[in-house]
Design a protein around this motif. Structure first.
Motif, PDB file in Angstrom:
ATOM      1  N   ARG A 147       0.846  -1.204   0.000  1.00 15.26           N
ATOM      2  CA  ARG A 147       0.000   0.000   0.000  1.00 15.26           C
ATOM      3  C   ARG A 147       0.879   1.252   0.000  1.00 15.26           C
ATOM      4  N   GLY A 148       0.506   2.203  -0.840  1.00 17.28           N
ATOM      5  CA  GLY A 148       1.201   3.480  -0.867  1.00 17.28           C
ATOM      6  C   GLY A 148       2.580   3.454  -1.497  1.00 17.28           C
ATOM      7  N   ARG A 149       2.948   2.340  -2.110  1.00 24.19           N
ATOM      8  CA  ARG A 149       4.270   2.238  -2.741  1.00 24.19           C
ATOM      9  C   ARG A 149       4.114   1.872  -4.224  1.00 24.19           C
ATOM     10  N   PRO A 150       3.761   2.840  -5.052  1.00 19.66           N
ATOM     11  CA  PRO A 150       3.486   2.556  -6.467  1.00 19.66           C
ATOM     12  C   PRO A 150       4.744   2.293  -7.293  1.00 19.66           C
ATOM     13  N   ASP A 151       5.906   2.329  -6.664  1.00 19.39           N
ATOM     14  CA  ASP A 151       7.148   2.072  -7.386  1.00 19.39           C
ATOM     15  C   ASP A 151       7.941   0.946  -6.726  1.00 19.39           C
ATOM     16  N   LEU A 152       7.237  -0.069  -6.165  1.00 19.18           N
ATOM     17  CA  LEU A 152       7.954  -1.121  -5.457  1.00 19.18           C
ATOM     18  C   LEU A 152       7.232  -2.460  -5.574  1.00 19.18           C
ATOM     19  N   SER A 160      10.661 -22.745  -5.935  1.00 18.65           N
ATOM     20  CA  SER A 160       9.807 -22.459  -7.084  1.00 18.65           C
ATOM     21  C   SER A 160      10.471 -21.373  -7.928  1.00 18.65           C
ATOM     22  N   PRO A 161      10.388 -21.471  -9.250  1.00 19.38           N
ATOM     23  CA  PRO A 161      11.115 -20.514 -10.094  1.00 19.38           C
ATOM     24  C   PRO A 161      10.510 -19.116 -10.059  1.00 19.38           C
ATOM     25  N   LEU A 162      11.366 -18.126 -10.256  1.00 15.74           N
ATOM     26  CA  LEU A 162      10.943 -16.740 -10.364  1.00 15.74           C
ATOM     27  C   LEU A 162      11.931 -16.014 -11.269  1.00 15.74           C
ATOM     28  N   VAL A 163      11.372 -15.249 -12.214  1.00 17.22           N
ATOM     29  CA  VAL A 163      12.172 -14.558 -13.217  1.00 17.22           C
ATOM     30  C   VAL A 163      11.907 -13.061 -13.104  1.00 17.22           C
ATOM     31  N   VAL A 164      12.958 -12.265 -13.228  1.00 19.27           N
ATOM     32  CA  VAL A 164      12.833 -10.811 -13.271  1.00 19.27           C
ATOM     33  C   VAL A 164      12.990 -10.369 -14.726  1.00 19.27           C
ATOM     34  N   GLY A 165      12.055  -9.569 -15.207  1.00 16.23           N
ATOM     35  CA  GLY A 165      12.146  -9.024 -16.554  1.00 16.23           C
ATOM     36  C   GLY A 165      12.593  -7.569 -16.508  1.00 16.23           C
ATOM     37  N   ILE A 166      13.536  -7.217 -17.364  1.00 16.69           N
ATOM     38  CA  ILE A 166      14.095  -5.867 -17.383  1.00 16.69           C
ATOM     39  C   ILE A 166      13.577  -5.137 -18.615  1.00 16.69           C
ATOM     40  N   GLY A 167      12.828  -4.054 -18.403  1.00 11.93           N
ATOM     41  CA  GLY A 167      12.322  -3.250 -19.499  1.00 11.93           C
ATOM     42  C   GLY A 167      12.923  -1.855 -19.490  1.00 11.93           C
ATOM     43  N   GLU A 201      13.149   1.593 -12.230  1.00 15.87           N
ATOM     44  CA  GLU A 201      14.468   1.887 -12.798  1.00 15.87           C
ATOM     45  C   GLU A 201      15.569   0.917 -12.397  1.00 15.87           C
ATOM     46  N   GLU A 202      15.354   0.128 -11.330  1.00 16.52           N
ATOM     47  CA  GLU A 202      16.452  -0.732 -10.900  1.00 16.52           C
ATOM     48  C   GLU A 202      15.948  -2.010 -10.252  1.00 16.52           C
ATOM     49  N   VAL A 203      16.859  -2.965 -10.207  1.00 13.93           N
ATOM     50  CA  VAL A 203      16.603  -4.257  -9.574  1.00 13.93           C
ATOM     51  C   VAL A 203      17.749  -4.535  -8.611  1.00 13.93           C
ATOM     52  N   ARG A 204      17.418  -4.802  -7.349  1.00 15.17           N
ATOM     53  CA  ARG A 204      18.428  -5.165  -6.361  1.00 15.17           C
ATOM     54  C   ARG A 204      18.132  -6.576  -5.861  1.00 15.17           C
ATOM     55  N   ILE A 205      19.124  -7.438  -5.936  1.00 11.98           N
ATOM     56  CA  ILE A 205      18.946  -8.843  -5.571  1.00 11.98           C
ATOM     57  C   ILE A 205      19.787  -9.158  -4.344  1.00 11.98           C
ATOM     58  N   PHE A 206      19.187  -9.930  -3.428  1.00  5.99           N
ATOM     59  CA  PHE A 206      19.868 -10.348  -2.210  1.00  5.99           C
ATOM     60  C   PHE A 206      19.824 -11.872  -2.124  1.00  5.99           C
ATOM     61  N   ASP A 207      20.880 -12.483  -1.584  1.00  6.06           N
ATOM     62  CA  ASP A 207      20.860 -13.933  -1.403  1.00  6.06           C
ATOM     63  C   ASP A 207      20.176 -14.268  -0.083  1.00  6.06           C
ATOM     64  N   ARG A 208      20.124 -15.559   0.250  1.00  5.88           N
ATOM     65  CA  ARG A 208      19.394 -15.961   1.462  1.00  5.88           C
ATOM     66  C   ARG A 208      20.069 -15.453   2.738  1.00  5.88           C
ATOM     67  N   GLY A 209      21.314 -15.028   2.623  1.00  2.00           N
ATOM     68  CA  GLY A 209      21.987 -14.407   3.756  1.00  2.00           C
ATOM     69  C   GLY A 209      21.811 -12.900   3.775  1.00  2.00           C
ATOM     70  N   ASN A 210      20.928 -12.388   2.902  1.00  2.00           N
ATOM     71  CA  ASN A 210      20.600 -10.959   2.805  1.00  2.00           C
ATOM     72  C   ASN A 210      21.773 -10.105   2.312  1.00  2.00           C
ATOM     73  N   GLN A 211      22.722 -10.750   1.651  1.00  2.00           N
ATOM     74  CA  GLN A 211      23.828 -10.016   1.057  1.00  2.00           C
ATOM     75  C   GLN A 211      23.496  -9.643  -0.380  1.00  2.00           C
ATOM     76  N   PRO A 212      23.810  -8.403  -0.812  1.00  2.00           N
ATOM     77  CA  PRO A 212      23.538  -8.042  -2.204  1.00  2.00           C
ATOM     78  C   PRO A 212      24.375  -8.878  -3.163  1.00  2.00           C
ATOM     79  N   VAL A 213      23.753  -9.340  -4.231  1.00  2.00           N
ATOM     80  CA  VAL A 213      24.445 -10.181  -5.215  1.00  2.00           C
ATOM     81  C   VAL A 213      24.095  -9.711  -6.617  1.00  2.00           C
ATOM     82  N   GLU A 214      24.956 -10.056  -7.578  1.00  2.00           N
ATOM     83  CA  GLU A 214      24.706  -9.777  -8.980  1.00  2.00           C
ATOM     84  C   GLU A 214      24.292 -11.079  -9.668  1.00  2.00           C
TER      85      GLU A 214
END
Length: 591
Positions: A147-152, A160-167, A201-214
């Motif tokens: 709620r209240g976060r139109p950019d998130l 289960s699989p999950l894919v991020v699409g970059i436009g 505008e961006e995608v930030r990914i974290f692993d199961r240890g909550n560390q940012p990953v590429e």
């Protein structure tokens, strides 16, 4: 979003829904049944917004009702979920004890309430998700709207699989790349345990240890046009007719016709030290594995264990060192098979996978990836994926035999020549559709049907029975022909058609003897054989289906065609939903 759901219809579902943010507030439209019911809801009460989540649900906890349809929401968050939350009951009980009110019977709603609690306590969305994810046990692909976060949008995957699409100024989440095919080809495949924060505008990914990953951005190569039925009535019949082409495409990766030799996609993978093969799969893929067991032991003289994936881990299997664990899955995401793969990895096995999706979880976790090139298979009942799996497994068995010194150069060239004949033989088998359609009209009236076969035709009998059950809802069983007299023959009467798969060859006479035992007891027999077999044993049968002459190596591929066409035309005659049969899902991401 509705278009994306239509692209996912092939997975099987029993309800659907969409949620968006309108002026910062969560609004939902949901409906049980097919997507046209949801379309009707949207026409009657349109949704506004530039951000949203949508879902087609296959029921696990709670019936296929509107109240159980996704997205599940509170005032603060809306959630869609593939998979299963195994510890939902204690979580739900604890939430109810804390005053939370549930409106569904699902496991998914606990996720919405857990995150809402954290947000209401003052945490921002990222902190809330980070706190909740460790509480969840089971398998999930989640997409979460706030709620209240139109950019998130926040997504997470475990099992289960999950894919991020970059436009361009847009970001998408999808359960597979096909759902995003009309929107973008640039995708990121999340790894096990990843969670992702998406803005425009961006995608930030974290692993199961909550560390940012590429994670790498790749081109999916999925064409949305491939999901068209073309001029065919159903996807299933279209995919049956695609088999000569896709089997040829698949074999090109495994055969070198110039010098008539075999190859593998990873030529430096050493098979010579393999002492035992463990094959693990589910459903139709399991029957492909059964046929492969005959080939591995016949060609390579390597012992093979065969397991249903859902049983593999739970029987405490004895896994010997220097073994190859081979996993077969159309999607590469089948939950039971993926879990079995990880168990075999922990036991020190080399891992090989036969998959139709080279970017799938199984493919990414394997030592040896053996892709089929069937293209997207939309019909829930597998057809072209099955024959492509057989083509790959035959090539692998021959490669193993060569590596073990069990195959001469002359034998290898013979195998290559026979496998290269498979596409033309499949095409010839399709020419008999009209006669198969005539037989189907008689089978459609039956309540029970039996399938019989010997050797590699025994797994085909099982597969034929499965196809008929899946799409026509007729009770059917497959048996090894020699087993009839050990009990099942008690079922024989003039109301139980018996489908006998018996190409002429070394096992033909014994199979015919079993067929005659059925006829002697008044059973109605449909004999599927080549011209020589029909001439020798067709008299007295209710019907015969003639197949082209095929070498025993490729006979399982060729005889797949009549059992597929028979099931298809029986289902059409009965008027069932061929492409999306009741209660089934294409990609089974729950145990």
């Amino acid at each position: 979003m509705l278009d994306g759901l239509k692209r996912l219809e092939y997975r099987g579902y029993d309800s659907a829904g969409i949620a968006t943010l309108n002026d910062g507030k969560i609004e939902r439209r949901r409906a049980s049944g097919k997507l046209n019911n949801l379309s009707g809801e949207l026409e009657a009460a349109p949704l506004q917004g530039a951000i949203g989540i949508a879902h087609t649900r296959w029921a696990t906890h709670g019936g296929p009702t509107t109240s159980n349809a996704h997205p599940h929401a509170t005032a603060e968050v809306a959630v869609v979920h593939n998979g299963i939350i195994e510890n939902f009951k204690p979580l739900r009980d604890s939430l109810i004890a804390r005053g939370r009110v549930f409106t569904s019977e699902t496991d998914t709603e606990v996720v919405a309430h857990l995150i809402s609690e954290q947000v209401e306590a003052g945490l921002d969305p990222l902190e809330a998700v980070r706190e909740v994810l460790p509480e969840l046990r089971g398998a999930f692909a989640l997409a979460i709207l706030f709620r209240g976060r139109p950019d998130l949008l926040i997504g997470a995957r475990l099992g289960s699989p999950l894919v991020v699409g970059i436009g361009e100024g847009e970001t998408y989440l999808g359960s597979d790349a096909l759902a995003l095919a009309s929107l973008t080809q640039r995708v990121v495949y999340l790894e096990e345990g990843d969670w992702v924060v998406c803005t425009r505008e961006e995608v930030r990914i974290f692993d199961r240890g909550n560390q940012p990953v590429e994670r790498a951005v790749t081109l999916s190569g999925v064409d949305g046009d491939l999901v068209s039925k073309g001029n065919h009535r159903h996807f299933m019949i279209k995919e049956i007719y695609e088999q000569p082409i896709v089997v040829a495409q698949t074999l090109r990766s495994y055969l070198r016709r110039i010098d008539e030799t075999l190859t593998l996609p990873i030529p430096d993978f050493d098979l010579s030290g393999i002492k035992r093969v463990t094959i693990v799969a589910c459903g139709t893929s399991f029957y492909a594995g059964m046929i492969a067991k005959y080939w591995f032991e016949q060609f390579a003289h390597v012992p093979v264990d065969l397991d249903v994936a859902s049983e593999f881990r739970y029987r405490a299997p004895v896994i010997e060192p220097d073994g190859l664990a081979l996993f077969i899955s159309q999607s590469g995401e089948t939950a039971d098979t993926l879990a079995a793969l990880r168990h075999a990895r922990e036991e020190g096995q080399k891992i090989a996978v036969v998959v139709n999706v080279p970017t799938s979880s199984m493919a990414r976790e394997a030592d040896l990836v053996l892709p089929t090139h069937a293209g997207p298979e939309i019909g829930v009942a597998s057809t072209k994926a099955f024959t492509c799996q057989l083509a790959v497994l035959a090539a692998l068995a021959a490669n193993l035999a060569r590596a073990k010194g069990r195959m001469t150069q002359e034998d290898e060239q013979s195998v290559v020549r026979h496998l290269a004949e498979a596409p033309a033989a499949l095409n010839a088998a399709l020419a008999y559709e009209e006669s198969i359609q005539t037989v189907a009209a008689e089978i459609a009236a039956a309540r029970d049907v039996l399938y019989l076969g010997r050797g590699t035709d025994y797994p085909l009998a099982l597969e034929g029975a499965l196809k008929l059950k899946e799409i026509s809802y007729i009770h059917a069983e497959g048996y090894a022909a020699g087993e009839m007299k050990h009990g099942p023959i008690a079922l024989i009467d003039d109301k139980v058609p018996v489908i006998v798969i018996a190409p002429s060859g070394p096992l033909f006479e014994k199979t015919v003897s079993n067929m005659q035992e059925v006829q002697a007891r008044g059973g109605k027999v449909v004999l599927i054989s080549d011209y020589d077999g029909i001439e020798a044993a067709g008299a007295g049968c209710m019907a015969t289906i003639t197949m082209p002459k095929a070498h025993p190596l490729i006979a399982p591929l060729v005889y797949s065609v009549p059992i597929q066409l028979l099931a298809y035309h029986v289902a059409v005659t009965k008027g069932t939903d061929v492409d999306q049969p009741r209660n089934l899902a294409k990609s089974v991401t729950v145990e």
